[in-house]
Design an enzyme around this catalytic site. Structure first.
Site, PDB file in Angstrom:
ATOM      1  N   ASP A 193       0.817  -1.222   0.000  1.00  0.00           N
ATOM      2  CA  ASP A 193       0.000   0.000   0.000  1.00  0.00           C
ATOM      3  C   ASP A 193       0.848   1.268   0.000  1.00  0.00           C
ATOM      4  OD1 ASP A 193      -2.173  -1.715   0.024  1.00  0.00           O
ATOM      5  OD2 ASP A 193      -2.410  -1.645   2.194  1.00  0.00           O
TER       6      ASP A 193
ATOM      7  N   LYS B 107      -0.435  -7.838  -3.263  1.00  0.00           N
ATOM      8  CA  LYS B 107      -1.777  -7.244  -3.262  1.00  0.00           C
ATOM      9  C   LYS B 107      -1.626  -5.747  -3.442  1.00  0.00           C
ATOM     10  CE  LYS B 107      -4.499  -6.640   0.492  1.00  0.00           C
ATOM     11  NZ  LYS B 107      -4.871  -5.223   0.315  1.00  0.00           N
TER      12      LYS B 107
ATOM     13  N   LYS C  28     -12.121  -4.525  -4.360  1.00  0.00           N
ATOM     14  CA  LYS C  28     -13.403  -4.692  -3.662  1.00  0.00           C
ATOM     15  C   LYS C  28     -14.569  -4.132  -4.478  1.00  0.00           C
ATOM     16  CE  LYS C  28     -11.484  -4.565   1.017  1.00  0.00           C
ATOM     17  NZ  LYS C  28     -10.101  -4.089   0.769  1.00  0.00           N
ATOM     18  N   PHE C  29     -14.806  -4.741  -5.615  1.00  0.00           N
ATOM     19  CA  PHE C  29     -15.957  -4.320  -6.428  1.00  0.00           C
ATOM     20  C   PHE C  29     -17.223  -4.427  -5.594  1.00  0.00           C
ATOM     21  CE2 PHE C  29     -12.880  -5.927  -9.605  1.00  0.00           C
ATOM     22  CZ  PHE C  29     -12.748  -4.786 -10.367  1.00  0.00           C
TER      23      PHE C  29
ATOM     24  N   ILE D  47     -23.672  -2.705  -9.041  1.00  0.00           N
ATOM     25  CA  ILE D  47     -24.485  -3.561  -9.904  1.00  0.00           C
ATOM     26  C   ILE D  47     -23.588  -4.206 -10.967  1.00  0.00           C
ATOM     27  CG2 ILE D  47     -26.617  -2.242  -9.531  1.00  0.00           C
ATOM     28  CD1 ILE D  47     -26.112  -1.031 -12.382  1.00  0.00           C
ATOM     29  N   GLY D  48     -24.035  -5.319 -11.497  1.00  0.00           N
ATOM     30  CA  GLY D  48     -23.237  -6.079 -12.457  1.00  0.00           C
ATOM     31  C   GLY D  48     -22.736  -5.254 -13.633  1.00  0.00           C
ATOM     32  N   ASN D  49     -23.604  -4.455 -14.194  1.00  0.00           N
ATOM     33  CA  ASN D  49     -23.250  -3.673 -15.378  1.00  0.00           C
ATOM     34  C   ASN D  49     -22.093  -2.716 -15.105  1.00  0.00           C
ATOM     35  OD1 ASN D  49     -24.085  -0.949 -17.183  1.00  0.00           O
ATOM     36  ND2 ASN D  49     -24.154  -2.900 -18.239  1.00  0.00           N
ATOM     37  N   THR D  50     -22.063  -2.149 -13.892  1.00  0.00           N
ATOM     38  CA  THR D  50     -20.993  -1.211 -13.545  1.00  0.00           C
ATOM     39  C   THR D  50     -19.678  -1.942 -13.270  1.00  0.00           C
ATOM     40  OG1 THR D  50     -22.576   0.375 -12.670  1.00  0.00           O
ATOM     41  CG2 THR D  50     -20.313   0.585 -11.890  1.00  0.00           C
TER      42      THR D  50
ATOM     43  N   ARG E 115       1.451  -3.091   6.523  1.00  0.00           N
ATOM     44  CA  ARG E 115       2.417  -2.284   7.272  1.00  0.00           C
ATOM     45  C   ARG E 115       3.419  -3.105   8.054  1.00  0.00           C
ATOM     46  NH1 ARG E 115      -2.374   1.425   9.520  1.00  0.00           N
ATOM     47  NH2 ARG E 115      -3.457  -0.513   8.931  1.00  0.00           N
TER      48      ARG E 115
END
Ligand code: BMP
Length: 274
Positions: free
Chosen positions: A39, A61, A94-95, A98-101, A245
């Site tokens: 991060d 990550k 972390k989506f 809605i599916g389309n977006t 960290r």
């Protein structure tokens, strides 16, 4: 899972998902179940960290949207280092929409996540459609990156007062089972085998558990993060431990990565009786 007593090599051979097989192979080859949460906020720091820690980690990550200078060089550099050091990339996006977006956020767009990130994750707060949408994109016949992609469902969170519990966690297991050809497993604080689910497990089910909030020297931070040790996480069912960290902010990140690698691996060996 009930498979957590088995060595990575065994799970890697029999796993139906090609990316899970690769993940276990990488862990076994490098004797590391460490995911470093890198991060940092510039491409230079990210690539420098990835190159120095590369030999000791199974997965890096990223939070690619915290970089102040994301560009083509970020992608090229990350991909080259993943090949050089044989690690996988997990974009912790972390989506949650809605599916389309989420299809548009995942594939193409500014960050081009599908192009470089082997592993992605999502929350199931929006319901089943989010998992269906991401699977549909990654499994479309014309998806350019083949079967080299997988999804982790964020089934629990480490922060104080997390609402990712109960029915939410159960639904995470339901959708993982329903879309098991794309879902590798969970981000969770423990194995979820005992969690009640309305969907029956497939024969030989073997979801991979990634546990965040791992730290050797701290119990938490001032913003609600809660830590456990590598031993504790792996004892509770983590297959891969995620440390941020604790590694990158240590006085010597390479030494810290080695320490997490060793402790994570010893805890794994103890669990599988090796
Ligand atoms: P750190 O080890 O520095 O506390 O970082 C933890 C990392 O794991 C962060 O990147 C955070 O976004 C992520 N994370 C978490 O801490 N708890 C969760 O429940 C889920 C996460 O993705």
């Amino acid at each position: 899972s009930s498979k957590s007593q088995l060595p990575y090599s065994v799970r890697g051979k029999s796993h139906p998902n090609p990316l899970a097989r690769r993940l276990f192979e990488v862990a076994e080859a490098k004797k590391s179940n460490v995911t470093v949460s890198a991060d940092v906020t510039t491409t230079k720091e990210l690539l420098d960290l990835a190159d120095r820690l590369g030999p000791h980690i199974a997965v890096i990550k990223t939070h690619i949207d915290i970089l102040s200078d994301f560009s083509e060089d970020t992608i090229t550099g990350l991909k080259a280092l993943a090949t050089k050091h044989n690690f996988l990339i997990f974009e912790d996006r972390k989506f949650i929409d809605i599916g389309n977006t989420v299809q548009k956020q995942y594939h193409n767009g500014t960050l081009r996540i599908s192009e470089w990130s082997h592993i992605i994750n999502c929350s199931v707060l929006p319901g089943e459609g989010i998992v269906e949408a991401l699977a549909q994109t990654a499994q479309a016949p014309d998806f350019p990156y083949g079967s080299d992609r997988g999804l982790l469902i964020l089934a629990e969170m480490t922060s104080k007062g997390s609402l990712a519990t109960g029915a939410y966690t159960s639904a995470s297991v339901d959708y993982a089972r329903k879309y098991h050809s794309f879902v590798l497993g969970f981000v969770a604080t423990r194995a979820l085998g005992e969690v009640e689910s309305s969907v029956a497990p497939a024969e030989g089910e073997d979801f991979v558990v990634f546990t965040t909030g791992v730290n050797l020297s701290s119990k938490g931070d001032k913003l609600g993060q809660q830590y456990q040790t590598p031993q504790s996480a792996i004892g509770r069912g983590a297959d891969f431990i995620i440390a941020g960290r604790g590694i990158y902010a240590a006085p010597d990140p390479v030494e810290a990565a080695k320490q997490y690698q060793q402790q994570g691996w010893e805890a794994y060996l103890a669990r599988v009786g090796g």
